[in-house]
Design a protein around this motif. Structure first.
Motif, mmCIF file in Angstrom:
data_model
loop_
_atom_site.group_PDB
_atom_site.id
_atom_site.type_symbol
_atom_site.label_atom_id
_atom_site.label_comp_id
_atom_site.label_asym_id
_atom_site.label_seq_id
_atom_site.Cartn_x
_atom_site.Cartn_y
_atom_site.Cartn_z
ATOM 1 N N SER A 131 0.852 -1.199 0.000
ATOM 2 C CA SER A 131 0.000 0.000 0.000
ATOM 3 C C SER A 131 0.884 1.244 0.000
ATOM 4 C CB SER A 131 -0.915 0.006 1.232
ATOM 5 O OG SER A 131 -0.148 0.167 2.409
ATOM 6 N N THR A 132 0.268 2.380 -0.312
ATOM 7 C CA THR A 132 1.033 3.630 -0.299
ATOM 8 C C THR A 132 1.455 3.990 1.114
ATOM 9 O OG1 THR A 132 -1.040 4.874 -0.226
ATOM 10 C CG2 THR A 132 -0.032 4.533 -2.394
ATOM 11 N N ALA A 133 0.673 3.614 2.101
ATOM 12 C CA ALA A 133 1.050 3.880 3.494
ATOM 13 C C ALA A 133 2.318 3.102 3.866
ATOM 14 C CB ALA A 133 -0.096 3.507 4.423
ATOM 15 N N TRP A 134 2.395 1.833 3.460
ATOM 16 C CA TRP A 134 3.596 1.056 3.746
ATOM 17 C C TRP A 134 4.783 1.566 2.943
ATOM 18 C CZ3 TRP A 134 5.489 -1.861 7.333
ATOM 19 C CH2 TRP A 134 4.620 -2.450 8.250
ATOM 20 N N ALA A 135 4.571 2.016 1.735
ATOM 21 C CA ALA A 135 5.664 2.578 0.943
ATOM 22 C C ALA A 135 6.226 3.817 1.627
ATOM 23 C CB ALA A 135 5.178 2.914 -0.469
ATOM 24 N N THR A 136 5.349 4.673 2.145
ATOM 25 C CA THR A 136 5.793 5.874 2.863
ATOM 26 C C THR A 136 6.545 5.488 4.128
ATOM 27 O OG1 THR A 136 3.876 7.052 2.008
ATOM 28 C CG2 THR A 136 5.013 8.033 3.887
ATOM 29 N N GLN A 137 6.022 4.513 4.855
ATOM 30 C CA GLN A 137 6.676 4.064 6.092
ATOM 31 C C GLN A 137 8.077 3.502 5.800
ATOM 32 O OE1 GLN A 137 5.418 4.531 9.083
ATOM 33 N NE2 GLN A 137 7.039 3.453 10.192
ATOM 34 N N LEU A 138 8.196 2.725 4.742
ATOM 35 C CA LEU A 138 9.503 2.143 4.395
ATOM 36 C C LEU A 138 10.495 3.211 3.947
ATOM 37 C CD1 LEU A 138 8.471 -1.112 2.507
ATOM 38 C CD2 LEU A 138 9.409 -0.905 4.805
ATOM 39 N N ARG A 139 10.002 4.250 3.288
ATOM 40 C CA ARG A 139 10.902 5.350 2.904
ATOM 41 C C ARG A 139 11.445 6.059 4.132
ATOM 42 N NH1 ARG A 139 6.682 6.306 -1.104
ATOM 43 N NH2 ARG A 139 7.403 5.373 -3.054
ATOM 44 N N MET A 140 10.642 6.143 5.195
ATOM 45 C CA MET A 140 11.107 6.821 6.415
ATOM 46 C C MET A 140 12.146 5.984 7.167
ATOM 47 S SD MET A 140 7.795 8.947 7.833
ATOM 48 C CE MET A 140 7.084 7.600 8.678
ATOM 49 N N VAL A 141 12.059 4.668 7.086
ATOM 50 C CA VAL A 141 13.025 3.816 7.797
ATOM 51 C C VAL A 141 14.053 3.211 6.833
ATOM 52 C CG1 VAL A 141 11.468 3.268 9.695
ATOM 53 C CG2 VAL A 141 11.495 1.808 7.678
ATOM 54 N N GLN A 142 14.267 3.866 5.727
ATOM 55 C CA GLN A 142 15.170 3.363 4.693
ATOM 56 C C GLN A 142 16.596 3.166 5.212
ATOM 57 O OE1 GLN A 142 14.925 5.711 1.178
ATOM 58 N NE2 GLN A 142 16.284 4.407 0.008
ATOM 59 N N ALA A 143 17.085 4.070 6.029
ATOM 60 C CA ALA A 143 18.455 3.960 6.554
ATOM 61 C C ALA A 143 18.592 2.734 7.461
ATOM 62 C CB ALA A 143 18.826 5.223 7.318
ATOM 63 N N GLN A 144 17.583 2.465 8.282
ATOM 64 C CA GLN A 144 17.632 1.300 9.158
ATOM 65 C C GLN A 144 17.569 -0.006 8.335
ATOM 66 O OE1 GLN A 144 15.556 3.891 9.776
ATOM 67 N NE2 GLN A 144 16.215 4.679 11.753
ATOM 68 N N LEU A 145 16.763 0.007 7.268
ATOM 69 C CA LEU A 145 16.689 -1.172 6.403
ATOM 70 C C LEU A 145 18.037 -1.454 5.742
ATOM 71 C CD1 LEU A 145 13.239 -0.876 4.613
ATOM 72 C CD2 LEU A 145 13.962 -2.589 6.254
ATOM 73 N N LEU A 146 18.699 -0.413 5.261
ATOM 74 C CA LEU A 146 20.013 -0.593 4.640
ATOM 75 C C LEU A 146 21.028 -1.132 5.648
ATOM 76 C CD1 LEU A 146 20.259 2.543 2.336
ATOM 77 C CD2 LEU A 146 20.186 0.159 1.625
ATOM 78 N N ALA A 147 20.944 -0.665 6.897
ATOM 79 C CA ALA A 147 21.852 -1.156 7.935
ATOM 80 C C ALA A 147 21.593 -2.628 8.239
ATOM 81 C CB ALA A 147 21.707 -0.317 9.204
ATOM 82 N N LYS A 148 20.316 -3.037 8.298
ATOM 83 C CA LYS A 148 19.980 -4.438 8.545
ATOM 84 C C LYS A 148 20.473 -5.328 7.406
ATOM 85 C CE LYS A 148 15.777 -4.262 11.346
ATOM 86 N NZ LYS A 148 14.359 -4.631 11.367
ATOM 87 N N ILE A 149 20.290 -4.867 6.181
ATOM 88 C CA ILE A 149 20.729 -5.654 5.024
ATOM 89 C C ILE A 149 22.251 -5.776 5.011
ATOM 90 C CG2 ILE A 149 20.815 -5.694 2.507
ATOM 91 C CD1 ILE A 149 18.022 -4.366 2.560
ATOM 92 N N ALA A 150 22.946 -4.696 5.304
ATOM 93 C CA ALA A 150 24.414 -4.729 5.334
ATOM 94 C C ALA A 150 24.920 -5.655 6.436
ATOM 95 C CB ALA A 150 24.967 -3.324 5.520
ATOM 96 N N ALA A 151 24.237 -5.666 7.587
ATOM 97 C CA ALA A 151 24.658 -6.551 8.673
ATOM 98 C C ALA A 151 24.423 -8.018 8.313
ATOM 99 C CB ALA A 151 23.900 -6.204 9.949
#
Length: 188
Positions: A131-151
């Motif tokens: 949904s667009t709400a989840w897309a917006t939420q994921l854009r806000m936590v994008q830095a944390q997602l990148l850190a999790k993927i890198a780890a």
């Protein structure tokens, strides 16, 4: 005394050894044999075989691995696959595949329930949200997602995220398109 059938030689000792008593005769014959071997360039010691003369399997005792871990112990399949990927130069492709294949364990159940990775090209991971709400939420936590993927898979595999919301259905069919307002109500 005795004559050998195939060689024609007698079993008597040579004349210079014949007048020595029992063990002295044996010692003297052994010393002469060693001297002859040394003169031919062979290294002969007292019953010892040098490492150059020893075959790889003869004379070695089998050593058991014991109760502790050892390289000869059976290895997990994941360790064998990781070693194979490193030796063949497939580490980057395996890391990219693990981002897509292990998405739930990398980002967590809550995000994985509402977003799915669709592609990974040149370090850009495309994620499709439900949904667009989840897309917006994921854009806000994008830095944390990148850190999790890198780890989880290592640095440099995913450099940025492209987060997309749901797409509306397209009425466009075929290669050709006529610009304009599109289909209207023709029944009235």
């Amino acid at each position: 005394m005795r004559e050998s059938a195939d060689t024609g030689e007698t079993g008597d000792p040579p004349e210079h050894l014949a007048n020595l008593p029992g063990m002295d005769m044996v010692r003297r014959a052994l010393e002469e044999a060693r001297g002859a071997a040394r003169s031919q360039g062979k290294d002969v010691g007292r019953g010892r075989v040098t490492s150059t003369q020893r075959s790889p399997t003869v004379g070695r005792r089998r050593r058991w691995s014991g109760p502790g871990p050892d390289v000869r112990d059976p290895q997990p399949f994941s360790a064998a696959a990781r070693d194979l990927a490193q030796s063949r130069g497939w580490s980057k492709q395996v890391a990219e595949g693990s981002v897509l294949g292990q998405w739930t364990t990398v980002v967590g159940d809550q995000i994985a329930d509402h977003a799915v990775p669709t592609s990974l090209r040149d370090g850009v991971l495309t994620v499709s949200a439900e949904s667009t709400a989840w897309a917006t939420q994921l854009r806000m936590v994008q830095a944390q997602l990148l850190a999790k993927i890198a780890a989880a898979v290592g640095d440099g595999v995913v450099t940025s995220l492209k987060i997309q919301g749901p797409t509306a259905p397209s009425w466009r069919k075929g290669n050709r398109h006529v610009s304009g307002r599109g289909p209207r109500d023709t029944y009235g």
